[in-house]
Design an enzyme around this catalytic site. Sequence first.
Site, PDB file in Angstrom:
ATOM      1  N   LYS A 205     -37.454 -15.040 -32.442  1.00 16.87           N
ATOM      2  CA  LYS A 205     -38.104 -16.081 -33.240  1.00 16.87           C
ATOM      3  C   LYS A 205     -37.117 -16.649 -34.264  1.00 16.87           C
ATOM      4  O   LYS A 205     -36.991 -17.846 -34.425  1.00 16.87           O
ATOM      5  CB  LYS A 205     -39.324 -15.463 -33.923  1.00 16.87           C
ATOM      6  CG  LYS A 205     -40.078 -16.404 -34.814  1.00 16.87           C
ATOM      7  CD  LYS A 205     -41.297 -15.706 -35.375  1.00 16.87           C
ATOM      8  CE  LYS A 205     -41.854 -16.494 -36.548  1.00 16.87           C
ATOM      9  NZ  LYS A 205     -42.985 -15.811 -37.172  1.00 16.87           N
ATOM     10  N   GLY A 264     -44.199 -12.372 -34.803  1.00 19.00           N
ATOM     11  CA  GLY A 264     -43.512 -11.782 -33.644  1.00 19.00           C
ATOM     12  C   GLY A 264     -44.413 -10.856 -32.850  1.00 19.00           C
ATOM     13  O   GLY A 264     -44.503 -10.932 -31.622  1.00 19.00           O
ATOM     14  N   ARG A 265     -45.120  -9.968 -33.546  1.00 18.49           N
ATOM     15  CA  ARG A 265     -45.931  -8.966 -32.846  1.00 18.49           C
ATOM     16  C   ARG A 265     -47.233  -9.539 -32.296  1.00 18.49           C
ATOM     17  O   ARG A 265     -48.013  -8.814 -31.667  1.00 18.49           O
ATOM     18  CB  ARG A 265     -46.181  -7.766 -33.767  1.00 18.49           C
ATOM     19  CG  ARG A 265     -46.758  -8.118 -35.125  1.00 18.49           C
ATOM     20  CD  ARG A 265     -46.667  -6.940 -36.089  1.00 18.49           C
ATOM     21  NE  ARG A 265     -47.150  -7.251 -37.431  1.00 18.49           N
ATOM     22  CZ  ARG A 265     -46.403  -7.783 -38.394  1.00 18.49           C
ATOM     23  NH1 ARG A 265     -45.128  -8.079 -38.177  1.00 18.49           N
ATOM     24  NH2 ARG A 265     -46.900  -8.016 -39.588  1.00 18.49           N
ATOM     25  N   LYS A 509     -32.307  -3.373 -42.979  1.00 12.89           N
ATOM     26  CA  LYS A 509     -31.484  -4.416 -42.332  1.00 12.89           C
ATOM     27  C   LYS A 509     -30.332  -4.803 -43.247  1.00 12.89           C
ATOM     28  O   LYS A 509     -29.192  -4.925 -42.806  1.00 12.89           O
ATOM     29  CB  LYS A 509     -32.332  -5.675 -42.095  1.00 12.89           C
ATOM     30  CG  LYS A 509     -33.151  -5.686 -40.844  1.00 12.89           C
ATOM     31  CD  LYS A 509     -33.726  -7.092 -40.642  1.00 12.89           C
ATOM     32  CE  LYS A 509     -34.912  -7.091 -39.715  1.00 12.89           C
ATOM     33  NZ  LYS A 509     -35.619  -8.354 -39.650  1.00 12.89           N
TER      34      LYS A 509
HETATM   35  O1  F6P Z   1     -38.564  -5.613 -37.147  1.00 15.42           O
HETATM   36  C1  F6P Z   1     -38.751  -6.798 -37.811  1.00 15.42           C
HETATM   37  C2  F6P Z   1     -38.962  -7.959 -36.900  1.00 15.42           C
HETATM   38  O2  F6P Z   1     -38.894  -9.098 -37.688  1.00 15.42           O
HETATM   39  C3  F6P Z   1     -40.271  -7.915 -36.115  1.00 15.42           C
HETATM   40  O3  F6P Z   1     -41.356  -8.289 -36.889  1.00 15.42           O
HETATM   41  C4  F6P Z   1     -39.965  -8.843 -34.997  1.00 15.42           C
HETATM   42  O4  F6P Z   1     -40.887  -8.741 -33.943  1.00 15.42           O
HETATM   43  C5  F6P Z   1     -38.573  -8.383 -34.635  1.00 15.42           C
HETATM   44  O5  F6P Z   1     -37.964  -8.068 -35.881  1.00 15.42           O
HETATM   45  C6  F6P Z   1     -37.741  -9.380 -33.880  1.00 15.42           C
HETATM   46  O6  F6P Z   1     -37.569 -10.551 -34.603  1.00 15.42           O
HETATM   47  P1  F6P Z   1     -36.995 -11.857 -33.910  1.00 15.42           P
HETATM   48  O7  F6P Z   1     -37.945 -12.287 -32.868  1.00 15.42           O
HETATM   49  O8  F6P Z   1     -36.870 -12.871 -35.024  1.00 15.42           O
HETATM   50  O9  F6P Z   1     -35.653 -11.518 -33.326  1.00 15.42           O
END
Ligand code: F6P
Length: 548
Positions: A205, A264-265, A509
């Site tokens: 995302k 995302g989830r 992170k």
């Molecule tokens: O672990 C944190 C997070 O932001 C999740 O909420 C998300 O699903 C995952 O990392 C991946 O994020 P992205 O789709 O932005 O790479």
Amino acid sequence: MPSARSALPAWQKLAEHHRAQSRLHLRELFARDPRRFGKFSLALDGMLLDYSKQRVTEETMRLLADLARACELEAWRARMLAGERINQTEDRAVLHVALRAGAAVRVEGRDVTRDVAAVLADMRRFARGVRAGRTRGASGRAFTDVVNLGIGGSDLGPRLACDALKHCSRSGPRAHFVSNVDGAAITDTLERLTPATTLVVISSKTFSTQETLANARTARAWLQRKLKDKAARHLCAVTAEPERARAFGVPADRIFRTWDWVGGRYSLCSAVGLPVALAIGMEHFDGLRAGARAMDEHFARAPLEKNLPVVMGLLEVWNVNFLGCGARAVLPYDERLRWLPAYLQQLEMESCGKSVTREGERAGYATAPVTWGSAGTDGQHAYFQWLHQGAAVVPADFIACCQPHHRLRGHHQALLANFFAQTEALASGMNPEEAAAGMRAQRLPEATARALLPHRVFDGNRPTSSILLDALTPRALGALIALYEHKVFVQSVIWNVNAFDQWGVELGKSLAGRILPELVSHAPVAGHDSSTNGLINHYKARRQRRKA
Ligand code: F6P
């Protein structure tokens, strides 16, 4: 309304109710009321939820519904469905329902379902072209394999769906999933594949996640080694940041959009589901979205007491905050649902793993329990001992399908016999009289039987919910996923936490970002606590010794 919902009179009434009936045993509840199953089960569109093996009475359910009303659940649901910015810490709307809606959904006057339909149309065209062998790789060969690079919500949903719905399609490319930044993951996957017939989907995302970008760079280099400047034809992206994907080298017509109002989830029904459309077929992805839509409509309209996600969310609140259960097991008795526990782990723990209310005050009560589990029957030979006789009471969701998706009927009956047996055993247990009678029947010497008795007693009274699906169809899977999405929302409203942010992942992170250059340099580090300094310096010394 108090920020901490435990101060509400409705919460206090539940606490009193729990004190008054805490000694009740499920055995007794079933013995008292032969119609208990009928009273505590709900059915919807090929799905049965039996919660009669939860430690509740009609009074409990009434008080829980009162708590939901006192927390203004219906108003919060309406605010979410109307596209209000209820994710207040990120100032975003929460509209995963718009990904599968049957009618217009507006965000500040704009009907976002039009944007969704446009992306779905692009996905449909692309997936059909790939599956039919019309859309080919740079050397003219059809794509035989799709590798999804993503993590968390950009991995678990499509991974679950591609595995669960494998039986729906015998044609189309094989799907592979790489999430971990551990080089072993991508190495193991790519070494089995041929660049000329492999399509890589970079799903992120934000298009900034360290793990996904590291894997994407490695995959791009792997493609370039064979395909030279034509490698880009083997890349696609799913992202809310199309500019970043373009800068990475993904062709503009291979970028499938998602939006900041899809967490995302919660994103499986968006373009994040592209691997499902490619590997299983767009018609099945549409089926999955239709199942989710049916559950959305039920969640939006059914009265609280008959509303499956509401009932499941309230049961979780009861188990966590009144029975004191700190974990819940997810036990799919279906090998094809083996990724469901991991999927729900992120959905539930990243959403409700918060201890501060929406108003920024300490909640002071437990929120998301540990969500974990694995496919049955394997767990029976590993951790079920602990579920039956361990010191902690851990509620469980058992999930199975009435129709198998294979021809081995005998296997399916054995699987379901275990499912039914486990939920019965967890509920009723085995009392000392029954345990003693069993040992008498085995003709054990009396002294042995006496010594063994405490070990052979099962307390029972361990709560479970059972979900039976008619069959594991795309529609059933979509409904199951939406059921849990809305269940989590219900819990978040009762606990008064924001289910749609995830600030808790940021510290680790940013520290990893600081530590990475320290690992590259030769100088010893000193800027952390002594444990972290010690571990980093030990690693560096060992690595240098290997090089020497
Ligand atoms: O672990 C944190 C997070 O932001 C999740 O909420 C998300 O699903 C995952 O990392 C991946 O994020 P992205 O789709 O932005 O790479």
